[in-house]
Design an enzyme around this catalytic site. Structure first.
Site, PDB file in Angstrom:
ATOM      1  N   ASN A   1      10.263   9.811 -10.732  1.00  0.00           N
ATOM      2  CA  ASN A   1      10.731   8.595 -11.403  1.00  0.00           C
ATOM      3  C   ASN A   1       9.711   7.494 -11.104  1.00  0.00           C
ATOM      4  OD1 ASN A   1      11.993   6.299 -12.328  1.00  0.00           O
ATOM      5  ND2 ASN A   1      13.674   6.339 -10.842  1.00  0.00           N
TER       6      ASN A   1
ATOM      7  N   LYS B   1       9.692   4.572 -12.144  1.00  0.00           N
ATOM      8  CA  LYS B   1      10.285   3.227 -12.179  1.00  0.00           C
ATOM      9  C   LYS B   1       9.383   2.324 -13.024  1.00  0.00           C
ATOM     10  CE  LYS B   1      12.649   4.272  -7.946  1.00  0.00           C
ATOM     11  NZ  LYS B   1      13.346   3.817  -6.764  1.00  0.00           N
TER      12      LYS B   1
ATOM     13  N   HIS C   1      21.087   5.054 -12.716  1.00  0.00           N
ATOM     14  CA  HIS C   1      20.276   4.855 -11.507  1.00  0.00           C
ATOM     15  C   HIS C   1      20.812   3.630 -10.771  1.00  0.00           C
ATOM     16  CE1 HIS C   1      16.960   4.067  -8.797  1.00  0.00           C
ATOM     17  NE2 HIS C   1      16.590   5.308  -8.986  1.00  0.00           N
TER      18      HIS C   1
ATOM     19  N   GLU D   1      19.432   1.255  -9.408  1.00  0.00           N
ATOM     20  CA  GLU D   1      18.780  -0.016  -9.768  1.00  0.00           C
ATOM     21  C   GLU D   1      19.340  -0.575 -11.074  1.00  0.00           C
ATOM     22  OE1 GLU D   1      14.784   1.514  -9.354  1.00  0.00           O
ATOM     23  OE2 GLU D   1      15.154   1.722  -7.206  1.00  0.00           O
TER      24      GLU D   1
ATOM     25  N   GLU E   1      21.675   9.924  -4.867  1.00  0.00           N
ATOM     26  CA  GLU E   1      20.682   9.003  -4.305  1.00  0.00           C
ATOM     27  C   GLU E   1      21.398   7.926  -3.494  1.00  0.00           C
ATOM     28  OE1 GLU E   1      16.754   9.031  -6.596  1.00  0.00           O
ATOM     29  OE2 GLU E   1      18.018   7.603  -7.619  1.00  0.00           O
TER      30      GLU E   1
ATOM     31  N   GLY F   1      13.579   3.876  -1.455  1.00  0.00           N
ATOM     32  CA  GLY F   1      12.444   2.992  -1.220  1.00  0.00           C
ATOM     33  C   GLY F   1      12.419   2.389   0.174  1.00  0.00           C
TER      34      GLY F   1
ATOM     35  N   SER G   1      13.678   8.371  -0.682  1.00  0.00           N
ATOM     36  CA  SER G   1      12.627   8.563   0.322  1.00  0.00           C
ATOM     37  C   SER G   1      12.332  10.036   0.587  1.00  0.00           C
ATOM     38  CB  SER G   1      12.967   7.821   1.621  1.00  0.00           C
ATOM     39  OG  SER G   1      13.029   6.416   1.377  1.00  0.00           O
TER      40      SER G   1
HETATM   41  P1  13P Z   1      12.033   6.611  -3.493  1.00  0.00           P
HETATM   42  O1  13P Z   1      11.611   8.071  -3.513  1.00  0.00           O
HETATM   43  O2  13P Z   1      10.889   5.671  -3.688  1.00  0.00           O
HETATM   44  O3  13P Z   1      12.895   6.308  -2.323  1.00  0.00           O
HETATM   45  O4  13P Z   1      12.948   6.401  -4.804  1.00  0.00           O
HETATM   46  C1  13P Z   1      13.999   7.263  -5.032  1.00  0.00           C
HETATM   47  C2  13P Z   1      14.533   6.975  -6.384  1.00  0.00           C
HETATM   48  O5  13P Z   1      15.171   5.961  -6.610  1.00  0.00           O
HETATM   49  C3  13P Z   1      14.250   7.946  -7.457  1.00  0.00           C
HETATM   50  O6  13P Z   1      15.012   7.691  -8.582  1.00  0.00           O
END
Ligand code: 13P
Length: 251
Positions: free
Chosen positions: A8, A10, A95, A97, A166, A172, A211
């Site tokens: 992803n 982002k 997601h 976010e 997640e 992150g 992560s």
């Molecule tokens: P990270 O791997 O950067 O923690 O992000 C995970 C994520 O949100 C994937 O959709």
């Protein structure tokens, strides 16, 4: 079952950097040999580039969001049909976010999953608890509620979902759920899928995200109900991402 690794991106990337990254991915031997399945979810502005570079490979690709509407006066929205024009195989829905910064509710996420399925796109339904919810002991209730909304909306099509657990506190942050912590949640999600879809729920993929790195991927992917990974930061680094693809192929 064969593992599925999804990157992803982002809101990252530009044409030049993407090209280098995609060419590196296209040459990945673990994916080329079919040892694991793999996809990249990029901003919609780059879907044409993913299609161009990846269409002759075993890679698949996807978007990070989709409109809950079919067409019409919804400025800024992108419909599932439009995504389909770029041969996307997957779309992320719900997601954290999107839930956090755009106020997406369980019912909106469910409507998005429905639109995706109707267009022949597999929704990757993201669920996960915040740190406060975990500390209050609400983890299982939260993820079950989030997944139940989608299962309820899509009915028998639930067999076609990919689910991604997640934990919000792991995204992150460099703080990963331990393999047993993640497995405990995956087992609950598996039971929910089996309750909804019978034995087909056993073959639905449940990905872990938050992560996941080259260092911890093998241990996470060794767990019974962890069928792959949804990778943010590490998916932008070709060497790290290819180590994760290697771990998925060996798992
Ligand atoms: P990270 O791997 O950067 O923690 O992000 C995970 C994520 O949100 C994937 O959709």
């Amino acid at each position: 079952m064969k593992k599925l690794i999804v990157g992803n991106w982002k809101m990252n990337g530009n044409l030049t950097a993407n090209q280098d990254l995609l060419v590196a991915l296209a040459g990945n031997q673990n994916v080329a040999s079919g040892a694991c399945d793999a996809a990249v979810c990029a901003p919609v502005s780059y879907l044409f580039q993913l299609k161009n570079v990846l269409e002759t490979t075993r890679w698949t690709w996807g978007a990070q969001d989709v409109s809950a509407h079919d067409a019409g006066a919804y400025t800024g929205e992108v419909s599932a049909g439009m995504l389909k024009d770029f041969n996307v195989r997957y779309v992320l829905v719900g997601h954290s976010e999107r839930r956090q910064y755009h106020g997406e509710s369980d019912s909106l996420v469910a409507a998005k999953a429905q639109r995706a399925l109707a267009a022949g796109i597999t929704p990757i339904v993201c669920v996960g608890e915040t740190l406060a919810e975990r500390e209050r002991g609400e983890t299982m209730d939260v993820v079950k509620r989030q997944l139940a909304a989608v299962i309820h909306a899509v009915g028998h099509c639930a067999t076609e979902l990919v689910v991604a657990y997640e934990p919000v506190w792991a995204i992150g942050t460099g703080q990963t759920a331990s393999p047993p912590q993640a497995q405990a949640v995956h087992a609950v999600l598996r039971a929910q899928l089996v309750a909804a879809c019978g034995e087909h729920g056993m073959s639905s993929r449940i990905l872990y995200g938050g992560s996941m790195t080259a260092a911890n991927a093998a241990a996470l992917l060794a767990e019974n109900d962890i069928d792959g990974g949804l990778i943010g930061g590490a998916s932008l680094k070709p060497t790290d991402f290819s180590s994760i693809l290697f771990a998925a192929s060996a798992a």
